[in-house]
Scaffold this active site. Structure first.
Site, mmCIF file in Angstrom:
data_model
loop_
_atom_site.group_PDB
_atom_site.id
_atom_site.type_symbol
_atom_site.label_atom_id
_atom_site.label_comp_id
_atom_site.label_asym_id
_atom_site.label_seq_id
_atom_site.Cartn_x
_atom_site.Cartn_y
_atom_site.Cartn_z
ATOM 1 N N ASN A 21 0.833 -1.191 0.000
ATOM 2 C CA ASN A 21 0.000 0.000 0.000
ATOM 3 C C ASN A 21 0.878 1.255 0.000
ATOM 4 O O ASN A 21 1.791 1.340 -0.823
ATOM 5 C CB ASN A 21 -1.119 -0.031 1.060
ATOM 6 C CG ASN A 21 -0.675 -0.265 2.491
ATOM 7 O OD1 ASN A 21 -0.139 -1.318 2.823
ATOM 8 N ND2 ASN A 21 -0.897 0.746 3.333
ATOM 9 N N ASP A 22 0.692 2.195 0.897
ATOM 10 C CA ASP A 22 1.282 3.527 0.809
ATOM 11 C C ASP A 22 2.746 3.606 0.367
ATOM 12 O O ASP A 22 3.552 2.802 0.817
ATOM 13 C CB ASP A 22 1.248 4.180 2.192
ATOM 14 C CG ASP A 22 -0.071 3.966 2.893
ATOM 15 O OD1 ASP A 22 -0.172 4.393 4.051
ATOM 16 O OD2 ASP A 22 -0.977 3.356 2.301
ATOM 17 N N ASP A 155 1.825 8.859 10.495
ATOM 18 C CA ASP A 155 2.283 9.273 9.165
ATOM 19 C C ASP A 155 2.996 10.631 9.162
ATOM 20 O O ASP A 155 2.594 11.561 8.459
ATOM 21 C CB ASP A 155 1.112 9.315 8.161
ATOM 22 C CG ASP A 155 0.270 8.063 8.230
ATOM 23 O OD1 ASP A 155 0.794 7.025 8.663
ATOM 24 O OD2 ASP A 155 -0.918 8.111 7.864
#
Ligand code: DQQ
Length: 573
Positions: A21-22, A155
């Site tokens: 993912n990210d 994050d």
């Protein structure tokens, strides 16, 4: 499994196996090597206990896989190494510091306790920076912002220096609103809350209506909507300066009420809007900052991309570019093979997820909007030209299939660059509707329609004044396992309209991944299609009209080569 490979993008960053993912911690080091990390679950093609996967490149389009840089192996991150960023310290060798969120205690607390930590290269002089070590002082930040909770605190963005202090922004949820929480530090070691950089309230995106006391309270969420992270968390923020006095704040918001178009948003603000009275070094917190920010905010939230990307972020290159990448998630439906444990088609692929091609970010001052275009290095991926015609006359109704040169990729990995112009006789005066685009045929009667339409007026010197334009990907005929929704929306244009000699459309097809750029990057749609056809009759058919006049197309099609060295693509780690 052959089908699974036939759908795996070949010239985009993908996981060697498992779930991606990210994008995380991208940077270019002093030696010029680009580093991209990503959320990775090596164990299965589903999200869980993420590592930081790591790839490196000399040109941002050909990649070499490295060992995972960070793994869940400490008492503060054994449940996962979540997303984060890289900061190059200003010291002599620009040591890169990875700043990430460690999560733990899920089984005890029923939520991930989230704290911020850093890691440094084991050997800073290794240009590949293969190995990383976590700081013995971790976690550096374990105090949530005022009104916040460690259940929604993650994050951290690339830190920047301001008046002798380091600043970073961390995705948070304060009093039920998604926020970008500001933290500061004198030495990159001890950090303290420094107020709110911005919040849903200050960007006008408050979804107060959704923030109701939970039907079932979720640990750590306080009195917020039981969806908490889904409705209110600002995930993966990004903060950067563009041009002399424009600051950009980007965030990812999964709130259902807004995601028909996009889940990655940005606002533009002057330094005054964001830095407020901080620039005098005194940190103001709470309301007056929001009011100040709101009063000087120069833009309402806009979409980064109208399709299936999330958790995108940017980094600065040594030659002064601002480069963006985003996670392209799977959107298939149904299950085509024996699903391994999962309940849908993509679980049966054995891999999940990709990153977009890197995009250079620029600012259109007229429309106060960001423009994203593939970095210029993308042309290095072109392996052979499959078609070129400077002035192809298109039929006034229907499309015209191009006669592509035979390709080894059977047309499944191509780039189409096309500029549409009205045939000579587009009548003068007044706005006329235009609709141009291409149909991508993917065998066995499946196809995807990519369209740019709107209204434009022909000027006396034969150019266009485009008053309105939208870009759309129609997947209603894209195939059985494809989410059939149409993705796209109107494109930000200068208030006085966009003068243009032509309507440009650039489409990257990489098996199951489409990246569409319209009007020189003013409109972007990233989309997924899952063509199951075994026959290889893929084709490209342009079409278009401007008012009653047909269009001409200046069109080139290239076959694209792999992002990973073929034998290395499936390599270990
Ligand atoms: N994915 C990461 C989080 C981030 C989320 C975990 C966004 O750090 O908030 O894999 O997709």
């Amino acid at each position: 499994k052959a089908q699974a490979q036939a759908l795996k993008p070949m010239y985009h960053i993908t996981p060697s196996t498992g779930w991606m993912n990210d994008p995380n911690g991208m940077f270019q080091n002093r030696a010029g090597i680009y580093h991209v990390f990503y959320q990775w679950n090596p164990v299965a093609p589903i999200w869980g206990s993420p590592y930081w996967g790591h790839v490196i490149s000399k040109d941002m389009v050909h990649w070499e896989r490295m060992p995972p840089a960070l793994v869940p192996d400490t008492d503060y991150d054994y449940d996962g190494v979540f997303s984060g960023s890289a900061t190059l310290l200003g010291d002599e060798d620009g040591t890169p510091i990875l700043f990430y969120t460690g999560v733990s205690n899920f089984s005890e607390l029923q939520y991930y306790e989230q704290v911020q930590a850093i890691a440094r290269p084991v050997n800073a002089s290794d240009p590949k920076l293969k190995l990383w070590k976590k700081s013995p002082n971790n976690p550096l930040i374990s105090q949530a912002p005022q009104g916040g909770t460690l259940a929604q605190f993650r994050d951290p963005v690339t830190a920047w220096k301001q008046d002798g202090l380091w600043y970073t922004v961390i995705g948070s949820m304060e009093s039920c609103f998604g926020t970008a929480a500001l933290y500061s530090s004198p030495d990159f070691q001890t950090w303290q809350p420094a107020g709110q950089w911005a919040s849903q309230a200050s960007t006008g995106q408050a979804n107060v209506g959704e923030c109701v006391p939970p039907a079932v309270s979720q640990p750590g969420m306080g009195q917020c909507d039981q969806f908490g992270a889904v409705c209110h968390m600002w995930e993966c923020p990004d903060v950067f300066q563009l041009g002399n006095d424009t600051w950009v704040l980007k965030w990812s918001d999964q709130s259902k009420s807004r995601n028909p178009y996009s889940m990655d948003w940005y606002v533009l603000g002057t330094s005054a809007a964001f830095l407020g009275n901080r620039s005098q070094g005194n940190i103001s917190t709470g309301g007056e900052d929001i009011a100040h920010f709101q009063s000087t905010l120069q833009s309402t939230p806009q979409s980064v991309d109208y399709g299936s990307i999330y958790a995108s972020k940017t980094f600065a290159t040594n030659d002064g570019r601002r480069v963006w990448m985003g996670w392209v998630f799977e959107t298939s439906t149904g299950c085509v093979e024996q699903c391994s444990g999962g309940t849908n088609f993509t679980d049966s692929l054995g891999w999940q997820g990709a990153q977009t091609l890197p995009r250079e970010v620029s600012l259109d001052a007229d429309s106060r909007a960001l423009i994203f275009n593939p970095i210029r290095e993308v042309t290095e991926l072109r392996s052979q030209m499959l078609y070129s015609n400077a002035a192809l006359a298109l039929p006034s109704n229907g499309s015209q299939e191009l006669n592509l040169t035979q390709s080894t990729s059977l047309g499944r990995q191509i780039e189409v660059q096309i500029a549409f112009a009205p045939a000579a006789n587009m009548s003068q005066g007044g706005q006329q509707p235009f609709s141009v685009g291409i149909q991508i045929s993917t065998g066995q009667g499946t196809s995807t329609l990519i369209t740019v339409n709107g209204t434009a007026a022909a000027t006396t010197n034969g150019t266009l004044q485009i008053a309105q334009a939208g870009v759309y990907v129609d997947r209603s005929k894209s195939g059985a396992y494809t989410n059939a929704t149409t993705q796209g929306r109107l494109v930000p244009l200068p208030a006085s309209g966009l003068p243009a000699a032509e309507v440009s459309l650039r489409v990257f097809v990489d098996r199951s991944l489409l990246e569409v750029f319209a009007l020189d990057g003013r409109g972007r749609v990233t989309s997924r299609i899952y063509p199951m056809g075994t026959d290889n009759s893929w084709g490209v058919s342009p079409f278009g009209t401007f008012g009653a006049a047909p269009a001409t197309a200046n069109v080139t099609v290239w076959e694209m080569g792999p992002a990973f060295d073929p034998e290395q693509a499936q390599a270990c780690c």
